[in-house]
Scaffold this active site. Sequence first.
Site, PDB file in Angstrom:
ATOM      1  N   THR A 186      28.134 -13.606   8.162  1.00 54.57           N
ATOM      2  CA  THR A 186      27.481 -12.294   8.187  1.00 54.57           C
ATOM      3  C   THR A 186      26.293 -12.236   9.146  1.00 54.57           C
ATOM      4  O   THR A 186      26.000 -11.183   9.709  1.00 54.57           O
ATOM      5  CB  THR A 186      27.042 -11.888   6.760  1.00 54.57           C
ATOM      6  OG1 THR A 186      26.423 -10.610   6.794  1.00 54.57           O
ATOM      7  CG2 THR A 186      26.053 -12.890   6.165  1.00 54.57           C
ATOM      8  N   ASP A 234      18.606  -9.699  10.508  1.00 57.29           N
ATOM      9  CA  ASP A 234      18.100  -8.796   9.473  1.00 57.29           C
ATOM     10  C   ASP A 234      16.992  -7.961  10.101  1.00 57.29           C
ATOM     11  O   ASP A 234      15.966  -8.500  10.520  1.00 57.29           O
ATOM     12  CB  ASP A 234      17.561  -9.601   8.286  1.00 57.29           C
ATOM     13  CG  ASP A 234      17.309  -8.741   7.054  1.00 57.29           C
ATOM     14  OD1 ASP A 234      16.988  -7.546   7.216  1.00 57.29           O
ATOM     15  OD2 ASP A 234      17.419  -9.267   5.931  1.00 57.29           O
ATOM     16  N   LYS A 267      11.899 -10.173   0.742  1.00 59.49           N
ATOM     17  CA  LYS A 267      11.308  -9.127  -0.102  1.00 59.49           C
ATOM     18  C   LYS A 267      10.119  -9.688  -0.887  1.00 59.49           C
ATOM     19  O   LYS A 267       9.070  -9.046  -0.992  1.00 59.49           O
ATOM     20  CB  LYS A 267      12.355  -8.563  -1.068  1.00 59.49           C
ATOM     21  CG  LYS A 267      13.458  -7.752  -0.411  1.00 59.49           C
ATOM     22  CD  LYS A 267      14.434  -7.223  -1.446  1.00 59.49           C
ATOM     23  CE  LYS A 267      15.559  -6.418  -0.798  1.00 59.49           C
ATOM     24  NZ  LYS A 267      16.531  -5.913  -1.785  1.00 59.49           N
ATOM     25  N   ARG A 302      15.413  -5.286   8.596  1.00 55.24           N
ATOM     26  CA  ARG A 302      14.766  -4.461   7.582  1.00 55.24           C
ATOM     27  C   ARG A 302      13.268  -4.749   7.482  1.00 55.24           C
ATOM     28  O   ARG A 302      12.831  -5.877   7.724  1.00 55.24           O
ATOM     29  CB  ARG A 302      15.395  -4.710   6.207  1.00 55.24           C
ATOM     30  CG  ARG A 302      16.814  -4.218   6.066  1.00 55.24           C
ATOM     31  CD  ARG A 302      17.417  -4.649   4.735  1.00 55.24           C
ATOM     32  NE  ARG A 302      17.609  -6.096   4.666  1.00 55.24           N
ATOM     33  CZ  ARG A 302      18.112  -6.730   3.602  1.00 55.24           C
ATOM     34  NH1 ARG A 302      18.441  -6.041   2.521  1.00 55.24           N
ATOM     35  NH2 ARG A 302      18.267  -8.045   3.626  1.00 55.24           N
ATOM     36  N   HIS A 311     -17.573  14.790 -20.892  1.00 49.17           N
ATOM     37  CA  HIS A 311     -16.243  14.192 -20.924  1.00 49.17           C
ATOM     38  C   HIS A 311     -15.615  14.162 -19.526  1.00 49.17           C
ATOM     39  O   HIS A 311     -14.849  13.255 -19.206  1.00 49.17           O
ATOM     40  CB  HIS A 311     -15.334  14.976 -21.882  1.00 49.17           C
ATOM     41  CG  HIS A 311     -15.599  14.691 -23.321  1.00 49.17           C
ATOM     42  ND1 HIS A 311     -16.391  15.500 -24.111  1.00 49.17           N
ATOM     43  CD2 HIS A 311     -15.193  13.679 -24.121  1.00 49.17           C
ATOM     44  CE1 HIS A 311     -16.446  15.004 -25.343  1.00 49.17           C
ATOM     45  NE2 HIS A 311     -15.720  13.897 -25.375  1.00 49.17           N
ATOM     46  N   THR A 312     -15.928  15.175 -18.718  1.00 49.47           N
ATOM     47  CA  THR A 312     -15.370  15.224 -17.364  1.00 49.47           C
ATOM     48  C   THR A 312     -15.788  13.993 -16.571  1.00 49.47           C
ATOM     49  O   THR A 312     -14.959  13.297 -15.977  1.00 49.47           O
ATOM     50  CB  THR A 312     -15.852  16.491 -16.629  1.00 49.47           C
ATOM     51  OG1 THR A 312     -15.497  17.640 -17.389  1.00 49.47           O
ATOM     52  CG2 THR A 312     -15.235  16.572 -15.244  1.00 49.47           C
TER      53      THR A 312
END
Length: 417
Positions: A336, A348, A376, A350, A144-145
Amino acid sequence: MFDNVQEALDAFKSGQPIILVDDEDRENEGDIVFPAALASQEKINFCAKYARGLVCIAMHESIATQIGISPVRTNHADPFHTAFYDSIDAIPALGITTGISAKERAITARQVVNPAAIASDFIKPGHLFPVVAKEGGLLVRKGHTEAAVDLCLLTDLAPAAIICEIMDEAGDMLRRDGLADFAKIHQLKMITIEQLIEYRKLETNNLKFNVVNLDQSTKRANESIVLLSQSSLPTEFGLFDVAVYQNRTTKESHVVLSIQKEIAHKPIVRFHSECLTGDIFGSLRCDCKAQLHNALKQIAEHQHGFLIYLKGHEGRGIGIGQKIAAYALQDEGLNTYDANLKLGLPEDDRTYDDAIAILNLLNVDHFTFITNNPDKLSAIQKAGLQCEQMIVPPFVTEQNKKYLQDKASLANHKINI
């Protein structure tokens, strides 16, 4: 009596427990098996309540070496030569108290397969029992291992799985017919180790490829992100698990709120850039708090998802001091993005590398992605991850209407004002 191997692999990959049955002339037993990477309180408790056997974690030898555990002393009387290693608990910093609860054993299991895990992340002895597979898996030893580890490799998961023998209410081992009844009652896929061996003979080259990839991904993860701590976090939206990950180089820490109750559901993911003014102070100049709360609500209702709260992203990466300076310029009429440029800063700044590294650690590669931001989405696609976009509904105020319009017209955010 037995299911198709591919159906069992599909169930296993999604995190569902399956039943593995060995030869009638061997132990003639059935074990519950599911990936350690997707261990949860509910699944560990299922093992304790219904399977009733010893809850072990089967693993590839490379993981045992990485987390610094050793074989336990033996008198070699076990006819099947089960390779038990030091029992373990994760450390208290990761959310462990006694280590015995189903929740805490699940935490320990998930930490075992964290590619950034190290020996000091574990206490010895503990309440989870590692067993280590033979190199070559089922083609070398029919246990099973080995079967559990091969299941992980066949499904591109970190090679460690929870296994637990199935007993009846009287404490006797269930055999073939009893296991079939158990599988039917609990709606679990059931296959034999012999079925898996035959399947493996057709997939040997692919298994070797997956082991190589595992070693490479572990190296990359160790170079970038490490799990610092985790616990539970009750919120107004529901009960979340909370974890903190740190970039090894920048020392920036990010927070992940997650729920993994309905793992058959495709997870929902949100990358949320920190916003002190919006998230904490409720600023009406942006819609960040509304987006944050929307994502938490969606994940809580769906019962499977991850919100990655990215630090170092204040003001699209320019920091709180410069962000407030940009606000002053916006009061004078600049948008902005031009406000950032006026300060000599990028529009931006990021990156989403840390968020993607965290997803890799969590083995999340196909999900519903909550975002309006094309950057993103592009980062996800470049990383080779698969997602379906979920648009965030706009939260419009008199103070943020122009800001949202600028994001839509100048940065191509999918926002319908």
